[in-house]
Scaffold this motif. Structure first.
Motif, PDB file in Angstrom:
ATOM      1  N   MET A 169      -7.098   0.582   8.830  1.00 38.15           N
ATOM      2  CA  MET A 169      -5.882   0.938   9.560  1.00 38.15           C
ATOM      3  C   MET A 169      -6.227   1.577  10.896  1.00 38.15           C
ATOM      4  O   MET A 169      -5.682   1.200  11.945  1.00 38.15           O
ATOM      5  CB  MET A 169      -5.041   1.905   8.722  1.00 38.15           C
ATOM      6  N   HIS A 172       8.385   2.577  12.999  1.00 41.82           N
ATOM      7  CA  HIS A 172       7.184   3.339  12.653  1.00 41.82           C
ATOM      8  C   HIS A 172       7.579   4.667  12.024  1.00 41.82           C
ATOM      9  O   HIS A 172       8.049   5.564  12.717  1.00 41.82           O
ATOM     10  CB  HIS A 172       6.326   3.590  13.908  1.00 41.82           C
ATOM     11  N   CYS A 183       4.135  -4.480   6.040  1.00 46.91           N
ATOM     12  CA  CYS A 183       3.491  -3.184   5.762  1.00 46.91           C
ATOM     13  C   CYS A 183       1.980  -3.367   5.637  1.00 46.91           C
ATOM     14  O   CYS A 183       1.344  -2.808   4.744  1.00 46.91           O
ATOM     15  CB  CYS A 183       4.051  -2.582   4.485  1.00 46.91           C
ATOM     16  N   VAL A 184       1.401  -4.179   6.509  1.00 46.91           N
ATOM     17  CA  VAL A 184      -0.044  -4.466   6.506  1.00 46.91           C
ATOM     18  C   VAL A 184      -0.673  -3.795   7.723  1.00 46.91           C
ATOM     19  O   VAL A 184       0.044  -3.348   8.625  1.00 46.91           O
ATOM     20  CB  VAL A 184      -0.292  -5.990   6.530  1.00 46.91           C
ATOM     21  N   PRO A 185      -2.000  -3.735   7.799  1.00 49.74           N
ATOM     22  CA  PRO A 185      -2.631  -3.160   9.004  1.00 49.74           C
ATOM     23  C   PRO A 185      -2.186  -3.910  10.256  1.00 49.74           C
ATOM     24  O   PRO A 185      -1.877  -5.116  10.195  1.00 49.74           O
ATOM     25  CB  PRO A 185      -4.121  -3.348   8.748  1.00 49.74           C
ATOM     26  N   ALA A 233      -3.296  -7.406  11.075  1.00 48.22           N
ATOM     27  CA  ALA A 233      -2.928  -8.508  10.164  1.00 48.22           C
ATOM     28  C   ALA A 233      -1.472  -8.939  10.331  1.00 48.22           C
ATOM     29  O   ALA A 233      -1.012  -9.868   9.660  1.00 48.22           O
ATOM     30  CB  ALA A 233      -3.179  -8.082   8.716  1.00 48.22           C
ATOM     31  N   SER A 262      -4.447   5.569   0.262  1.00 45.92           N
ATOM     32  CA  SER A 262      -3.887   4.245   0.496  1.00 45.92           C
ATOM     33  C   SER A 262      -3.766   3.511  -0.830  1.00 45.92           C
ATOM     34  O   SER A 262      -4.231   3.984  -1.866  1.00 45.92           O
ATOM     35  CB  SER A 262      -4.744   3.475   1.501  1.00 45.92           C
ATOM     36  N   ALA A 273       1.228  -8.758  -2.001  1.00 52.55           N
ATOM     37  CA  ALA A 273      -0.019  -8.203  -1.452  1.00 52.55           C
ATOM     38  C   ALA A 273      -1.063  -9.301  -1.458  1.00 52.55           C
ATOM     39  O   ALA A 273      -1.002 -10.234  -2.252  1.00 52.55           O
ATOM     40  CB  ALA A 273      -0.490  -7.009  -2.263  1.00 52.55           C
ATOM     41  N   ARG A 274      -2.036  -9.155  -0.566  1.00 51.82           N
ATOM     42  CA  ARG A 274      -3.058 -10.181  -0.335  1.00 51.82           C
ATOM     43  C   ARG A 274      -3.919 -10.434  -1.575  1.00 51.82           C
ATOM     44  O   ARG A 274      -4.173 -11.570  -1.946  1.00 51.82           O
ATOM     45  CB  ARG A 274      -3.920  -9.678   0.832  1.00 51.82           C
ATOM     46  N   THR A 275      -4.354  -9.380  -2.230  1.00 51.77           N
ATOM     47  CA  THR A 275      -5.269  -9.580  -3.357  1.00 51.77           C
ATOM     48  C   THR A 275      -4.531  -9.506  -4.698  1.00 51.77           C
ATOM     49  O   THR A 275      -3.555  -8.762  -4.861  1.00 51.77           O
ATOM     50  CB  THR A 275      -6.388  -8.512  -3.367  1.00 51.77           C
ATOM     51  N   THR A 284      -4.325  -5.937  -6.166  1.00 48.21           N
ATOM     52  CA  THR A 284      -3.222  -5.075  -5.702  1.00 48.21           C
ATOM     53  C   THR A 284      -1.889  -5.531  -6.303  1.00 48.21           C
ATOM     54  O   THR A 284      -1.052  -4.703  -6.691  1.00 48.21           O
ATOM     55  CB  THR A 284      -3.164  -5.081  -4.159  1.00 48.21           C
ATOM     56  N   PRO A 286       0.784   9.811  11.200  1.00 50.61           N
ATOM     57  CA  PRO A 286      -0.146   8.825  11.710  1.00 50.61           C
ATOM     58  C   PRO A 286       0.360   8.103  12.937  1.00 50.61           C
ATOM     59  O   PRO A 286       1.512   8.125  13.221  1.00 50.61           O
ATOM     60  CB  PRO A 286      -0.286   7.859  10.566  1.00 50.61           C
ATOM     61  N   GLY A 332       0.819  -1.214   0.000  1.00 46.95           N
ATOM     62  CA  GLY A 332       0.000   0.000   0.000  1.00 46.95           C
ATOM     63  C   GLY A 332       0.847   1.255   0.000  1.00 46.95           C
ATOM     64  O   GLY A 332       1.969   1.271  -0.531  1.00 46.95           O
ATOM     65  N   LEU A 333       0.312   2.304   0.613  1.00 45.26           N
ATOM     66  CA  LEU A 333       0.977   3.611   0.638  1.00 45.26           C
ATOM     67  C   LEU A 333       2.410   3.526   1.188  1.00 45.26           C
ATOM     68  O   LEU A 333       3.357   4.023   0.562  1.00 45.26           O
ATOM     69  CB  LEU A 333       0.165   4.585   1.506  1.00 45.26           C
ATOM     70  N   ILE A 334       2.563   2.902   2.363  1.00 45.54           N
ATOM     71  CA  ILE A 334       3.881   2.933   3.006  1.00 45.54           C
ATOM     72  C   ILE A 334       4.874   2.058   2.250  1.00 45.54           C
ATOM     73  O   ILE A 334       6.006   2.478   1.974  1.00 45.54           O
ATOM     74  CB  ILE A 334       3.762   2.503   4.490  1.00 45.54           C
ATOM     75  N   ALA A 335       4.461   0.833   1.877  1.00 43.80           N
ATOM     76  CA  ALA A 335       5.383  -0.059   1.161  1.00 43.80           C
ATOM     77  C   ALA A 335       5.793   0.540  -0.182  1.00 43.80           C
ATOM     78  O   ALA A 335       6.981   0.526  -0.539  1.00 43.80           O
ATOM     79  CB  ALA A 335       4.733  -1.425   0.959  1.00 43.80           C
TER      80      ALA A 335
HETATM   81  P1  NAP Z   1      -2.618   0.535   2.721  1.00 43.75           P
HETATM   82  O1  NAP Z   1      -2.186   1.533   1.709  1.00 43.75           O
HETATM   83  O2  NAP Z   1      -4.079   0.381   2.991  1.00 43.75           O
HETATM   84  O3  NAP Z   1      -2.028  -0.908   2.327  1.00 43.75           O
HETATM   85  C1  NAP Z   1      -2.230  -2.013   3.156  1.00 43.75           C
HETATM   86  C2  NAP Z   1      -1.679  -3.274   2.517  1.00 43.75           C
HETATM   87  O4  NAP Z   1      -1.910  -4.339   3.437  1.00 43.75           O
HETATM   88  C3  NAP Z   1      -2.327  -3.662   1.210  1.00 43.75           C
HETATM   89  O5  NAP Z   1      -1.361  -4.211   0.347  1.00 43.75           O
HETATM   90  C4  NAP Z   1      -3.332  -4.737   1.629  1.00 43.75           C
HETATM   91  O6  NAP Z   1      -3.508  -5.714   0.630  1.00 43.75           O
HETATM   92  C5  NAP Z   1      -2.625  -5.380   2.793  1.00 43.75           C
HETATM   93  N1  NAP Z   1      -3.579  -5.999   3.735  1.00 43.75           N
HETATM   94  C6  NAP Z   1      -4.671  -5.428   4.279  1.00 43.75           C
HETATM   95  N2  NAP Z   1      -5.288  -6.276   5.105  1.00 43.75           N
HETATM   96  C7  NAP Z   1      -4.565  -7.411   5.087  1.00 43.75           C
HETATM   97  C8  NAP Z   1      -4.704  -8.669   5.727  1.00 43.75           C
HETATM   98  N3  NAP Z   1      -5.706  -8.906   6.577  1.00 43.75           N
HETATM   99  N4  NAP Z   1      -3.762  -9.613   5.462  1.00 43.75           N
HETATM  100  C9  NAP Z   1      -2.768  -9.376   4.603  1.00 43.75           C
HETATM  101  N5  NAP Z   1      -2.579  -8.206   3.976  1.00 43.75           N
HETATM  102  C10 NAP Z   1      -3.476  -7.240   4.208  1.00 43.75           C
HETATM  103  O7  NAP Z   1      -1.940   0.793   4.138  1.00 43.75           O
HETATM  104  P2  NAP Z   1      -0.699   1.710   4.557  1.00 43.75           P
HETATM  105  O8  NAP Z   1      -1.185   3.116   4.749  1.00 43.75           O
HETATM  106  O9  NAP Z   1       0.458   1.463   3.662  1.00 43.75           O
HETATM  107  O10 NAP Z   1      -0.431   1.151   6.041  1.00 43.75           O
HETATM  108  C11 NAP Z   1       0.316  -0.021   6.245  1.00 43.75           C
HETATM  109  C12 NAP Z   1       0.840  -0.015   7.678  1.00 43.75           C
HETATM  110  O11 NAP Z   1       1.585   1.182   7.878  1.00 43.75           O
HETATM  111  C13 NAP Z   1      -0.236  -0.060   8.762  1.00 43.75           C
HETATM  112  O12 NAP Z   1       0.164  -0.935   9.785  1.00 43.75           O
HETATM  113  C14 NAP Z   1      -0.276   1.371   9.287  1.00 43.75           C
HETATM  114  O13 NAP Z   1      -0.607   1.395  10.659  1.00 43.75           O
HETATM  115  C15 NAP Z   1       1.146   1.824   9.061  1.00 43.75           C
HETATM  116  N6  NAP Z   1       1.315   3.258   8.824  1.00 43.75           N
HETATM  117  C16 NAP Z   1       0.437   3.937   8.040  1.00 43.75           C
HETATM  118  C17 NAP Z   1       0.600   5.297   7.828  1.00 43.75           C
HETATM  119  C18 NAP Z   1      -0.386   6.075   6.994  1.00 43.75           C
HETATM  120  O14 NAP Z   1      -0.504   7.278   7.148  1.00 43.75           O
HETATM  121  N7  NAP Z   1      -1.099   5.464   6.091  1.00 43.75           N
HETATM  122  C19 NAP Z   1       1.711   5.947   8.394  1.00 43.75           C
HETATM  123  C20 NAP Z   1       2.630   5.209   9.162  1.00 43.75           C
HETATM  124  C21 NAP Z   1       2.418   3.862   9.373  1.00 43.75           C
HETATM  125  P3  NAP Z   1      -4.689  -5.620  -0.444  1.00 43.75           P
HETATM  126  O15 NAP Z   1      -4.566  -4.285  -1.092  1.00 43.75           O
HETATM  127  O16 NAP Z   1      -4.382  -6.755  -1.345  1.00 43.75           O
HETATM  128  O17 NAP Z   1      -5.970  -5.768   0.332  1.00 43.75           O
END
Ligand code: NAP
Length: 306
Positions: free
Chosen positions: A234, A123, A72-74, A77, A131, A37-39, A42, A306, A14-17
């Motif tokens: 998230m 973090h 880099c998942v929620p 997960a 996202s 990624a899971r799906t 993606t 975040p 997602g966004l972070i990865a």
């Molecule tokens: P994101 O863009 O929504 O991407 C999440 C990824 O995780 C997607 O590839 C998704 O796969 C996968 N995923 C979701 N549910 C899953 C599950 N149950 N099992 C396996 N894979 C799963 O999220 P993101 O913003 O990059 O955040 C990722 C992590 O970074 C989180 O832990 C968050 O707390 C942390 N974070 C986020 C931010 C922020 O501002 N966004 C900042 C710092 C840290 P699919 O697309 O295939 O469903």
């Protein structure tokens, strides 16, 4: 910039990865970047955007042979993906994550990892309300903080991960998990909850029609709506896993709010003025520390912590 790791695996795209992949490539920090990624949807987008050298169909395939695996998942997960990659991790490899909560992630991931693997949670305090694999950009971490929670991990492994985050543009700090979770409850998690609440209140207020809320939305409310647009999965996981610290800060917030409510009711202008003078000084401190500006948005939207 020199290469820090031979092969880096990103689990979750997602966004972070995707931002990490762009930032690693910008500075040549990884020999090869694999991803999972899971799906399938993606994974297909990640292949099309092309920020990984290889996108794999299983987490284990992506993690095989990796020197660094970043989850880099929620937050909810993390345990599941840690269990999936554990059998293929080589001794000496490092596992890290980017979850917004640290104590719960350590409790969920740690027990799955085999002996000889370095576990160094992290973090990055950078993000946007967007996202998915198309939302990442190389500059996301520039001049933002990344907090490592190394515990008693091997020092050379910690320094290597520090070098990676520094190479991606971040300032790196270290702290323990409980302190991290309390600091983030103050600076990010509770403010998000307040933004969600304020937008919910405006939505509930039937006397103000939706069009008026949008038409007259001043900067304060507009900022709340941006924050309240953040990913529901998230943020659900953040509050479920950083429960104690968030409830602690929310309790303090409620007490202060009641005090301000009382000052307004009693016409206590001195109290209000003294309070706002104190908060104004905090804002000035943030500006002096160079943390007031959002990361450049490059056509996206302002960053939040975040
Ligand atoms: P994101 O863009 O929504 O991407 C999440 C990824 O995780 C997607 O590839 C998704 O796969 C996968 N995923 C979701 N549910 C899953 C599950 N149950 N099992 C396996 N894979 C799963 O999220 P993101 O913003 O990059 O955040 C990722 C992590 O970074 C989180 O832990 C968050 O707390 C942390 N974070 C986020 C931010 C922020 O501002 N966004 C900042 C710092 C840290 P699919 O697309 O295939 O469903």
């Amino acid at each position: 910039m020199t290469q820090v790791y031979g092969r880096v695996a990103l689990i979750g795209l997602g966004l972070i990865a995707s931002s990490m992949a762009h930032a690693m490539r910008r500075a040549g920090l990884a020999g090869e970047i694999t991803g999972y990624a899971r799906t399938a949807a993606t994974r297909d987008i990640a292949r099309e955007v092309g920020f990984c050298d290889r996108v794999c169909d299983t987490a284990a395939a992506a993690a095989t042979g990796a020197d660094l695996v970043v989850l880099c998942v929620p937050v909810g997960a993390m345990a599941e993906v840690a269990a999936e990659i554990a059998p293929v991790l080589a001794p000496g490899a490092t596992v890290s994550d980017v979850g917004s909560v640290k104590a719960a992630v350590i409790a969920a991931v740690g027990p799955h990892l085999p002996a000889g693997v370095h576990f160094i949670p992290a973090h990055p305090l950078a993000g946007t309300e967007h996202s998915g694999p198309r939302s990442g950009f190389a500059e996301l971490f520039d001049n933002r903080w990344c907090i490592l929670v190394p515990g008693d991990a091997d020092r050379a492994a910690v320094d290597r991960l520090r070098a990676l985050w520094a190479g991606m543009g971040a300032n790196v700090d270290e702290m323990d998990a409980e302190h991290h979770d309390l600091v983030l409850a103050v600076t990010s998690h509770t403010p998000h909850l307040i933004a969600y609440t304020m937008v919910g209140v405006a939505d509930d207020l039937r006397r103000v029609t939706d069009s008026e809320v949008i038409k007259y939305s001043a900067a304060g409310f507009r900022d709340f709506t941006r924050i309240a647009a953040s990913d529901p999965t998230m943020w659900r996981d953040v509050f479920l896993t950083n429960k104690e610290a968030t409830l602690d800060i929310l309790g303090r917030f409620t007490e202060e709010l009641f005090a301000l409510q009382r000052a307004i009711r009693m016409g206590d202008g001195d109290h209000l003025h003294a309070y706002f003078t104190r908060t104004r000084a905090i804002r000035r401190g943030i500006i002096e520390a160079g943390q007031d500006t959002a990361a450049p948005d490059f056509g996206r939207s302002p960053a939040k912590a975040p």
